[in-house]
Design a protein around this motif. Structure first.
Motif, PDB file in Angstrom:
ATOM      1  N   GLY A   1       6.938   4.443  -7.181  1.00 23.56           N
ATOM      2  CA  GLY A   1       7.332   4.874  -5.883  1.00 23.56           C
ATOM      3  C   GLY A   1       8.726   5.311  -5.854  1.00 23.56           C
ATOM      4  O   GLY A   1       9.413   4.902  -6.574  1.00 23.56           O
ATOM      5  N   GLY A   2       9.227   6.287  -5.079  1.00 19.71           N
ATOM      6  CA  GLY A   2      10.495   6.771  -5.036  1.00 19.71           C
ATOM      7  C   GLY A   2      11.471   5.667  -4.376  1.00 19.71           C
ATOM      8  O   GLY A   2      10.852   4.709  -3.921  1.00 19.71           O
ATOM      9  N   SER A   3      12.687   5.845  -4.375  1.00 21.18           N
ATOM     10  CA  SER A   3      13.701   4.895  -3.985  1.00 21.18           C
ATOM     11  C   SER A   3      13.370   4.636  -2.385  1.00 21.18           C
ATOM     12  O   SER A   3      14.012   3.389  -1.875  1.00 21.18           O
ATOM     13  CB  SER A   3      15.118   5.328  -4.436  1.00 21.18           C
ATOM     14  OG  SER A   3      15.291   6.410  -3.720  1.00 21.18           O
ATOM     15  N   GLY A   4      12.924   5.739  -1.695  1.00 22.84           N
ATOM     16  CA  GLY A   4      13.174   5.536  -0.088  1.00 22.84           C
ATOM     17  C   GLY A   4      11.823   5.765   0.512  1.00 22.84           C
ATOM     18  O   GLY A   4      11.624   5.211   1.518  1.00 22.84           O
TER      19      GLY A   4
ATOM     20  N   SER B   1      10.959   7.867   9.604  1.00 22.38           N
ATOM     21  CA  SER B   1      11.839   7.463   8.606  1.00 22.38           C
ATOM     22  C   SER B   1      11.496   6.871   7.663  1.00 22.38           C
ATOM     23  O   SER B   1      12.074   6.671   6.655  1.00 22.38           O
ATOM     24  CB  SER B   1      13.337   6.884   9.190  1.00 22.38           C
ATOM     25  OG  SER B   1      12.741   5.398   9.778  1.00 22.38           O
ATOM     26  N   GLY B   2      10.079   6.444   7.559  1.00 19.24           N
ATOM     27  CA  GLY B   2       9.523   5.672   6.494  1.00 19.24           C
ATOM     28  C   GLY B   2       8.054   6.037   6.395  1.00 19.24           C
ATOM     29  O   GLY B   2       7.616   7.392   6.156  1.00 19.24           O
ATOM     30  N   PHE B   3       7.048   5.117   6.132  1.00 17.63           N
ATOM     31  CA  PHE B   3       5.819   5.302   6.035  1.00 17.63           C
ATOM     32  C   PHE B   3       4.932   4.145   6.514  1.00 17.63           C
ATOM     33  O   PHE B   3       5.447   3.055   6.584  1.00 17.63           O
ATOM     34  CB  PHE B   3       5.355   5.413   4.362  1.00 17.63           C
ATOM     35  CG  PHE B   3       5.993   4.176   3.651  1.00 17.63           C
ATOM     36  CD1 PHE B   3       5.256   3.151   3.452  1.00 17.63           C
ATOM     37  CD2 PHE B   3       7.313   4.202   3.018  1.00 17.63           C
ATOM     38  CE1 PHE B   3       5.655   2.221   2.552  1.00 17.63           C
ATOM     39  CE2 PHE B   3       7.839   3.372   2.275  1.00 17.63           C
ATOM     40  CZ  PHE B   3       7.024   2.067   2.141  1.00 17.63           C
TER      41      PHE B   3
ATOM     42  N   PHE C   1       7.262   1.176   7.239  1.00 14.92           N
ATOM     43  CA  PHE C   1       8.042   0.389   6.099  1.00 14.92           C
ATOM     44  C   PHE C   1       9.003   1.655   5.727  1.00 14.92           C
ATOM     45  O   PHE C   1       8.609   2.700   5.805  1.00 14.92           O
ATOM     46  CB  PHE C   1       6.958  -0.190   5.365  1.00 14.92           C
ATOM     47  CG  PHE C   1       6.206  -1.432   5.650  1.00 14.92           C
ATOM     48  CD1 PHE C   1       6.700  -2.585   5.816  1.00 14.92           C
ATOM     49  CD2 PHE C   1       4.922  -1.188   6.285  1.00 14.92           C
ATOM     50  CE1 PHE C   1       6.153  -3.818   6.269  1.00 14.92           C
ATOM     51  CE2 PHE C   1       4.241  -2.009   6.767  1.00 14.92           C
ATOM     52  CZ  PHE C   1       4.651  -3.294   6.601  1.00 14.92           C
ATOM     53  N   THR C   2       9.775   1.019   4.975  1.00 11.58           N
ATOM     54  CA  THR C   2      10.742   1.871   3.987  1.00 11.58           C
ATOM     55  C   THR C   2      10.453   1.254   2.583  1.00 11.58           C
ATOM     56  O   THR C   2       9.933   0.488   2.308  1.00 11.58           O
ATOM     57  CB  THR C   2      12.074   1.772   4.274  1.00 11.58           C
ATOM     58  OG1 THR C   2      12.763   0.602   4.400  1.00 11.58           O
ATOM     59  CG2 THR C   2      12.220   2.625   5.736  1.00 11.58           C
ATOM     60  N   ALA C   3      11.329   1.897   1.405  1.00  5.04           N
ATOM     61  CA  ALA C   3      11.103   1.517   0.172  1.00  5.04           C
ATOM     62  C   ALA C   3      12.711   1.345  -0.387  1.00  5.04           C
ATOM     63  O   ALA C   3      13.528   2.364   0.062  1.00  5.04           O
ATOM     64  CB  ALA C   3      10.300   2.431  -0.487  1.00  5.04           C
ATOM     65  N   SER C   4      12.824   0.627  -1.302  1.00  7.13           N
ATOM     66  CA  SER C   4      14.158   0.504  -1.959  1.00  7.13           C
ATOM     67  C   SER C   4      14.084   0.167  -3.554  1.00  7.13           C
ATOM     68  O   SER C   4      13.414  -0.742  -3.749  1.00  7.13           O
ATOM     69  CB  SER C   4      14.989  -0.547  -1.316  1.00  7.13           C
ATOM     70  OG  SER C   4      16.173  -0.595  -1.980  1.00  7.13           O
TER      71      SER C   4
ATOM     72  N   TYR D   1      10.522  -0.626  -4.569  1.00  9.93           N
ATOM     73  CA  TYR D   1      10.087  -2.023  -3.797  1.00  9.93           C
ATOM     74  C   TYR D   1       9.712  -1.765  -2.379  1.00  9.93           C
ATOM     75  O   TYR D   1      10.485  -1.101  -1.828  1.00  9.93           O
ATOM     76  CB  TYR D   1      10.883  -3.120  -3.891  1.00  9.93           C
ATOM     77  CG  TYR D   1      10.877  -3.758  -5.393  1.00  9.93           C
ATOM     78  CD1 TYR D   1      10.132  -4.715  -5.890  1.00  9.93           C
ATOM     79  CD2 TYR D   1      11.774  -2.957  -6.408  1.00  9.93           C
ATOM     80  CE1 TYR D   1      10.141  -5.007  -7.284  1.00  9.93           C
ATOM     81  CE2 TYR D   1      12.101  -3.460  -7.571  1.00  9.93           C
ATOM     82  CZ  TYR D   1      10.890  -4.457  -8.117  1.00  9.93           C
ATOM     83  OH  TYR D   1      11.131  -5.034  -9.361  1.00  9.93           O
ATOM     84  N   LEU D   2       8.739  -2.530  -1.984  1.00 14.48           N
ATOM     85  CA  LEU D   2       8.446  -2.369  -0.263  1.00 14.48           C
ATOM     86  C   LEU D   2       9.448  -3.042   0.573  1.00 14.48           C
ATOM     87  O   LEU D   2      10.106  -3.997  -0.053  1.00 14.48           O
ATOM     88  CB  LEU D   2       7.072  -3.071   0.049  1.00 14.48           C
ATOM     89  CG  LEU D   2       6.748  -3.207   1.436  1.00 14.48           C
ATOM     90  CD1 LEU D   2       6.319  -1.606   1.899  1.00 14.48           C
ATOM     91  CD2 LEU D   2       5.442  -4.054   1.384  1.00 14.48           C
ATOM     92  N   SER D   3      10.151  -2.410   1.592  1.00 14.47           N
ATOM     93  CA  SER D   3      10.942  -2.884   2.280  1.00 14.47           C
ATOM     94  C   SER D   3      10.581  -2.968   3.792  1.00 14.47           C
ATOM     95  O   SER D   3      10.185  -2.093   4.201  1.00 14.47           O
ATOM     96  CB  SER D   3      12.464  -2.282   2.148  1.00 14.47           C
ATOM     97  OG  SER D   3      13.579  -2.466   2.791  1.00 14.47           O
ATOM     98  N   TYR D   4      11.183  -4.026   4.673  1.00 15.75           N
ATOM     99  CA  TYR D   4      11.171  -4.269   5.812  1.00 15.75           C
ATOM    100  C   TYR D   4      12.447  -4.822   6.253  1.00 15.75           C
ATOM    101  O   TYR D   4      12.864  -5.683   6.081  1.00 15.75           O
ATOM    102  CB  TYR D   4       9.885  -5.125   6.161  1.00 15.75           C
ATOM    103  CG  TYR D   4       9.754  -5.469   7.547  1.00 15.75           C
ATOM    104  CD1 TYR D   4       9.141  -4.299   8.534  1.00 15.75           C
ATOM    105  CD2 TYR D   4      10.019  -6.834   8.083  1.00 15.75           C
ATOM    106  CE1 TYR D   4       9.223  -4.780   9.968  1.00 15.75           C
ATOM    107  CE2 TYR D   4       9.949  -7.017   9.514  1.00 15.75           C
ATOM    108  CZ  TYR D   4       9.532  -6.091  10.341  1.00 15.75           C
ATOM    109  OH  TYR D   4       9.504  -6.441  11.806  1.00 15.75           O
ATOM    110  N   GLY D   5      12.863  -4.080   7.494  1.00 12.51           N
ATOM    111  CA  GLY D   5      14.153  -4.606   8.017  1.00 12.51           C
ATOM    112  C   GLY D   5      15.482  -4.674   6.982  1.00 12.51           C
ATOM    113  O   GLY D   5      16.088  -5.475   7.223  1.00 12.51           O
ATOM    114  N   GLY D   6      15.376  -3.622   5.997  1.00 13.80           N
ATOM    115  CA  GLY D   6      16.373  -3.634   5.380  1.00 13.80           C
ATOM    116  C   GLY D   6      16.272  -4.694   4.126  1.00 13.80           C
ATOM    117  O   GLY D   6      17.368  -4.644   3.287  1.00 13.80           O
ATOM    118  N   SER D   7      15.286  -5.269   3.977  1.00 11.72           N
ATOM    119  CA  SER D   7      15.299  -6.382   2.711  1.00 11.72           C
ATOM    120  C   SER D   7      14.021  -5.977   2.179  1.00 11.72           C
ATOM    121  O   SER D   7      12.700  -5.791   2.396  1.00 11.72           O
ATOM    122  CB  SER D   7      14.924  -7.548   3.313  1.00 11.72           C
ATOM    123  OG  SER D   7      14.982  -8.610   2.389  1.00 11.72           O
ATOM    124  N   THR D   8      13.956  -6.071   0.577  1.00  7.53           N
ATOM    125  CA  THR D   8      12.719  -5.854  -0.074  1.00  7.53           C
ATOM    126  C   THR D   8      12.155  -7.430  -0.486  1.00  7.53           C
ATOM    127  O   THR D   8      11.252  -7.570  -1.158  1.00  7.53           O
ATOM    128  CB  THR D   8      12.980  -5.472  -1.441  1.00  7.53           C
ATOM    129  OG1 THR D   8      14.245  -6.147  -2.292  1.00  7.53           O
ATOM    130  CG2 THR D   8      13.707  -3.729  -1.087  1.00  7.53           C
TER     131      THR D   8
END
Length: 408
Positions: free
Chosen positions: A289-292, A334-336, A363-366, A369-376
């Motif tokens: 997955g990409g970083s974001g 801004s995410g997916f 959600f977003t990714a970092s 990794y799956l990220s929610y609320g700025g945390s993975t």
């Protein structure tokens, strides 16, 4: 830094009055420190009482030390197995000429590295090195002069500094944090859980972090050692007895001034960083997955204690004994959003769940990794085993876990 021709360098090295070192004691079938059940008398092949070795690192910003994209070395500390420690164990070996000792043993490359990555916040590197050796190095039992055959005075000093640098080179804290989206910033703040989860994911075991004035400034990595510090195997281990000085939230990670350096973590030839890996039938844990963002179809592999341990199945629960569910990631805002065969996936009452009546969460990714609320970081009551499934939550619980995207 001056640039020398190869002829000048060769002449310089030939002119050095090199010391001829003896050799550390040969250890047959050594035990792992802090894991013995009976007393071990041979402290040349068994680190005691300081059997828990901590490789400690600094992040200095006021003033800045070292490259702007690398942590720097604090030291190598022999803590007792309960976290207490001795200090300044042999005043007769509290040497005050570390640079000269290293030069006498031909350790010019080591010195060059230390001058960049083992630096004092007040600019007095020599005094810093003397302090670390005198306070901590003299308390490492396997570095005692009696632990060498044909001992040459002070030869334990280059062994101490070389081993510390070798360990540090395997522990790229800056990259571990950056891969989880934790980067130096004058305005952003992070939680202790985010920081420790990122480091644990890379190291394989929990680490201890320290803060000063609300800003992250130290990381402590713990090892047990099988054999001597000179020739043994450093085995990562959870810390025992160390406590963090950081608050749970609002931690600053301030930027350094200065220039970056090209950093990489080489494969270790002397440090065992092994963790057991359990995989489901879809196997590999290679993040694609990409970083974001995530896109298309893929699996969500569970990563805990640095290893893949199962994955998410279609209802959004964590499972280790079946086939991983296929998730579809679709761009949204801004995410997916994510969807499994059960339906849309979302966070409901702090739980990750998928179903026909679930409202999709963006959600977003970092760092893959799956990220929610700025945390993975997500949580579960336990690591699942056998046919047991575990619910995934955003609320702190006994087990922390991250989910790595693997494209189909």
């Amino acid at each position: 830094m001056a640039i020398f021709t190869s002829q000048v360098v060769a002449a310089f090295l030939l002119a050095l009055p090199l010391a001829h070192a003896g050799s550390p004691k040969t250890c047959s079938n050594p035990q792992l420190s802090c894991q013995n059940t009976t007393a071990v008398s041979d402290t040349c092949c068994f680190n005691a009482p300081g059997g828990q070795l901590l490789q400690t690192q600094f992040w200095d910003t006021s003033p800045s030390t070292g490259p702007s994209n690398s942590w720097t070395i604090h030291g190598l500390w022999p803590d007792h197995c309960d976290g207490t420690y001795d200090s300044s164990c042999d005043p007769s070996r509290a040497y005050t000429n570390i640079t000269a000792i290293l030069q006498s043993y031909g350790k010019t490359d080591l010195l060059s590295y230390m001058n960049e990555f083992w630096v004092d916040i007040n600019g007095d590197d020599e005094s810093f090195w003397e302090h670390e050796w005198g306070k901590h190095g003299t308390c490492i039992s396997t570095l005692a002069p009696s632990c060498y055959t044909g001992y040459t005075p002070q030869e334990e000093v280059p062994d101490f500094f070389q081993k510390t640098v070798d360990l540090f080179k395997t522990l790229d804290s800056y990259t571990a944090l950056a891969s989880a989206g934790i980067v130096p910033s004058s305005s952003a703040t992070y939680t202790a859980a985010q920081i420790t989860a990122a480091l644990e994911s890379a190291f394989g075991y929990p680490v201890t972090i320290q803060c000063s004035s609300g800003a992250l400034d130290e990381i402590w990595y713990s090892f047990d050692v099988q054999g001597s510090v000179q020739t043994g195997t450093f085995v990562p281990t959870p810390p025992v007895g160390q406590t963090s000085s950081c608050s749970s939230t609002g931690i600053k990670y301030l930027p350094k001034s200065g220039s970056p350096v090209s950093t990489s973590v080489p494969s270790s030839t002397h440090t065992t960083l092994s963790t057991s890996t359990k995989t489901t039938s879809s196997a590999s844990s290679s993040p694609t997955g990409g970083s974001g963002t995530f896109s298309g179809s893929g699996y969500l592999n569970a990563i805990t204690s640095g290893s893949q341990t199962g994955c998410l199945i279609s209802a959004g629960t964590w499972y280790t004994s079946g086939t991983c569910a296929t998730y579809t990631a679709t761009a949204s805002g801004s995410g997916f959003t994510l969807k499994s065969s059960k339906g849309s996936c979302g966070i409901s009452s702090s739980k990750f769940t998928c179903g026909s009546s679930v409202t999709a969460t963006v959600f977003t990714a970092s760092g893959g990794y799956l990220s929610y609320g700025g945390s993975t970081m997500f949580y579960a009551a336990a690591v699942p085993s056998g046919s047991t499934q575990e619910a995934i939550s955003t609320t702190s619980n006994s087990v922390s876990v991250s989910f790595e995207w693997q494209s189909k």
